[in-house]
Motif scaffolding. Sequence first.
Motif, PDB file in Angstrom:
ATOM      1  N   ALA A 205       1.031  -1.327  -0.158  1.00 31.85           N
ATOM      2  CA  ALA A 205       0.190   0.330   0.085  1.00 31.85           C
ATOM      3  C   ALA A 205       0.796   1.152  -0.022  1.00 31.85           C
ATOM      4  N   ARG A 206       1.972   1.182   0.580  1.00 26.13           N
ATOM      5  CA  ARG A 206       2.497   2.158   0.627  1.00 26.13           C
ATOM      6  C   ARG A 206       3.867   2.802  -0.634  1.00 26.13           C
ATOM      7  N   SER A 207       3.210   1.866  -1.475  1.00 25.42           N
ATOM      8  CA  SER A 207       4.061   2.156  -3.102  1.00 25.42           C
ATOM      9  C   SER A 207       2.779   2.208  -3.620  1.00 25.42           C
ATOM     10  N   VAL A 208       1.631   1.873  -3.024  1.00 27.79           N
ATOM     11  CA  VAL A 208       0.632   2.599  -3.767  1.00 27.79           C
ATOM     12  C   VAL A 208       0.213   4.378  -4.169  1.00 27.79           C
ATOM     13  N   VAL A 209       0.199   4.431  -2.740  1.00 30.18           N
ATOM     14  CA  VAL A 209      -0.132   5.581  -2.462  1.00 30.18           C
ATOM     15  C   VAL A 209       1.035   6.425  -2.836  1.00 30.18           C
ATOM     16  N   TYR A 210       2.113   6.052  -2.220  1.00 35.17           N
ATOM     17  CA  TYR A 210       3.866   7.006  -1.784  1.00 35.17           C
ATOM     18  C   TYR A 210       4.597   6.483  -3.256  1.00 35.17           C
ATOM     19  N   THR A 211       3.867   6.839  -4.769  1.00 38.95           N
ATOM     20  CA  THR A 211       4.435   6.091  -5.807  1.00 38.95           C
ATOM     21  C   THR A 211       4.946   7.327  -6.552  1.00 38.95           C
ATOM     22  N   PRO A 212       6.411   6.637  -6.917  1.00 34.47           N
ATOM     23  CA  PRO A 212       7.773   7.638  -7.353  1.00 34.47           C
ATOM     24  C   PRO A 212       6.888   7.762  -8.887  1.00 34.47           C
ATOM     25  N   GLY A 213       8.221   8.745  -9.883  1.00 38.21           N
ATOM     26  CA  GLY A 213       7.385   9.201 -11.005  1.00 38.21           C
ATOM     27  C   GLY A 213       6.825   8.376 -12.506  1.00 38.21           C
ATOM     28  N   ARG A 214       8.201   6.987 -12.244  1.00 41.71           N
ATOM     29  CA  ARG A 214       8.073   5.869 -13.375  1.00 41.71           C
ATOM     30  C   ARG A 214       7.248   4.866 -13.180  1.00 41.71           C
ATOM     31  N   PHE A 215       6.642   4.466 -14.324  1.00 42.02           N
ATOM     32  CA  PHE A 215       5.864   3.430 -14.493  1.00 42.02           C
ATOM     33  C   PHE A 215       5.351   2.571 -14.195  1.00 42.02           C
ATOM     34  N   ILE A 216       6.414   1.526 -13.957  1.00 39.38           N
ATOM     35  CA  ILE A 216       6.179   0.304 -13.256  1.00 39.38           C
ATOM     36  C   ILE A 216       6.953   0.348 -11.699  1.00 39.38           C
ATOM     37  N   ILE A 217       6.162   0.521 -11.154  1.00 35.04           N
ATOM     38  CA  ILE A 217       6.606   0.187  -9.620  1.00 35.04           C
ATOM     39  C   ILE A 217       6.797  -1.562  -8.682  1.00 35.04           C
ATOM     40  N   VAL A 218       7.526  -1.734  -8.631  1.00 36.73           N
ATOM     41  CA  VAL A 218       8.219  -3.408  -8.089  1.00 36.73           C
ATOM     42  C   VAL A 218       8.339  -2.813  -6.518  1.00 36.73           C
ATOM     43  N   PRO A 219       7.397  -3.208  -5.790  1.00 34.77           N
ATOM     44  CA  PRO A 219       7.544  -3.488  -4.384  1.00 34.77           C
ATOM     45  C   PRO A 219       9.259  -4.480  -4.155  1.00 34.77           C
ATOM     46  N   GLY A 220       9.432  -4.406  -3.361  1.00 33.44           N
ATOM     47  CA  GLY A 220      10.533  -4.920  -2.290  1.00 33.44           C
ATOM     48  C   GLY A 220      12.032  -5.826  -3.179  1.00 33.44           C
ATOM     49  N   PHE A 221      12.866  -5.136  -2.464  1.00 35.23           N
ATOM     50  CA  PHE A 221      14.137  -5.156  -2.885  1.00 35.23           C
ATOM     51  C   PHE A 221      14.465  -6.846  -3.493  1.00 35.23           C
ATOM     52  N   LYS A 222      14.278  -8.124  -3.231  1.00 39.43           N
ATOM     53  CA  LYS A 222      13.348  -9.235  -3.439  1.00 39.43           C
ATOM     54  C   LYS A 222      13.412  -8.819  -4.231  1.00 39.43           C
ATOM     55  N   TRP A 223      11.776  -8.470  -4.981  1.00 42.50           N
ATOM     56  CA  TRP A 223      10.994  -9.073  -5.882  1.00 42.50           C
ATOM     57  C   TRP A 223      11.936  -7.875  -7.263  1.00 42.50           C
ATOM     58  N   LYS A 224      12.198  -6.890  -6.704  1.00 42.54           N
ATOM     59  CA  LYS A 224      12.699  -6.112  -8.215  1.00 42.54           C
ATOM     60  C   LYS A 224      13.845  -7.500  -8.874  1.00 42.54           C
ATOM     61  N   ILE A 225      14.890  -7.872  -8.101  1.00 39.82           N
ATOM     62  CA  ILE A 225      16.373  -8.555  -8.564  1.00 39.82           C
ATOM     63  C   ILE A 225      14.904  -9.748 -10.232  1.00 39.82           C
ATOM     64  N   ILE A 226      13.739 -10.321  -8.936  1.00 39.74           N
ATOM     65  CA  ILE A 226      13.175 -11.530  -9.633  1.00 39.74           C
ATOM     66  C   ILE A 226      12.694 -11.560 -10.636  1.00 39.74           C
ATOM     67  N   TYR A 227      11.512  -9.639 -10.837  1.00 42.25           N
ATOM     68  CA  TYR A 227      11.450  -9.077 -11.679  1.00 42.25           C
ATOM     69  C   TYR A 227      12.378  -8.895 -13.322  1.00 42.25           C
ATOM     70  N   ASN A 228      13.892  -8.263 -12.810  1.00 46.83           N
ATOM     71  CA  ASN A 228      14.543  -8.374 -13.929  1.00 46.83           C
ATOM     72  C   ASN A 228      14.936  -9.587 -14.014  1.00 46.83           C
ATOM     73  N   VAL A 229      15.458 -10.244 -13.572  1.00 45.55           N
ATOM     74  CA  VAL A 229      15.800 -11.941 -14.379  1.00 45.55           C
ATOM     75  C   VAL A 229      14.658 -12.509 -14.724  1.00 45.55           C
ATOM     76  N   LEU A 230      13.715 -12.154 -14.425  1.00 47.74           N
ATOM     77  CA  LEU A 230      11.854 -12.899 -15.166  1.00 47.74           C
ATOM     78  C   LEU A 230      12.255 -12.106 -17.381  1.00 47.74           C
ATOM     79  N   ARG A 231      12.133 -10.573 -16.804  1.00 48.85           N
ATOM     80  CA  ARG A 231      12.671 -10.263 -17.807  1.00 48.85           C
ATOM     81  C   ARG A 231      13.803 -10.528 -18.840  1.00 48.85           C
ATOM     82  N   LEU A 232      14.736 -10.245 -18.557  1.00 53.01           N
ATOM     83  CA  LEU A 232      15.761 -10.998 -19.110  1.00 53.01           C
ATOM     84  C   LEU A 232      16.212 -12.490 -19.767  1.00 53.01           C
TER      85      LEU A 232
END
Length: 242
Positions: A205-232
Amino acid sequence: MPQSNKTVLVLGANSDVAKEAIKLYIKEGCKVIAASRSTDELNAFAEQQGFASNITVQYFDATAFGTHQQFYNNLPFKPNIVLYAAGFLKNNEQAMTDWDGSFQMMKVHYCGAVSILNIIVNDKNNTGLEKIVGLSSLSGVRGRKSNFIYGSTKSAFTQYLAGLRQYLFSRNIKVQVIVAGYIRSKMTAGLDLPESLILEPSFIARSVVYTPGRFIIVPGFKWKIIYNVLRLMPEKLVARLP
């Protein structure tokens, strides 16, 4: 950070993440329309939290497309911010043999979102609309054999929001998507998920309400890694994933 006195429309407001987001929006001084089929639960939530003066509960069915225009026309105020958080889950084995369950996921995650969000953005009289946020999933990043039907509905939703972002660019309306991993929620209760990867609804919810400027927001550093691994990841390796 949302400014005080903004109005927020939360669609699918009975979800765990949506309720946590509502708490934050109200903390920031916003007025909220909480819309869901579960109006009794939302009224109980509002009373329990002491939100009576800050929240309006409305009935909304994401799958009842023919009612969406009237729902929007009858809103007590038009929103500055919209959050689409409606969700429905069938596991892949069930979805492969239960068309109604598969279709329900499609209607809730994609068709219903397109229906109501198109109505909202086509209201040129609402010059105060400034942001639309959608709650999507990492399941939609790549097709995997364990959840490709659910994932395909989330992928479609993310792609719709990506195009909507470009469509609304000239009107200076931001569109953002929360691409979330596993969330501890009613929808995932009973699933065998790795505890170390489960995120709390309040964190999302904090990522929902306090969103930064970019389009895609991936909450949690572990999930950011998983997201980028999956994409590539090469398709041959993706095929070996569960």
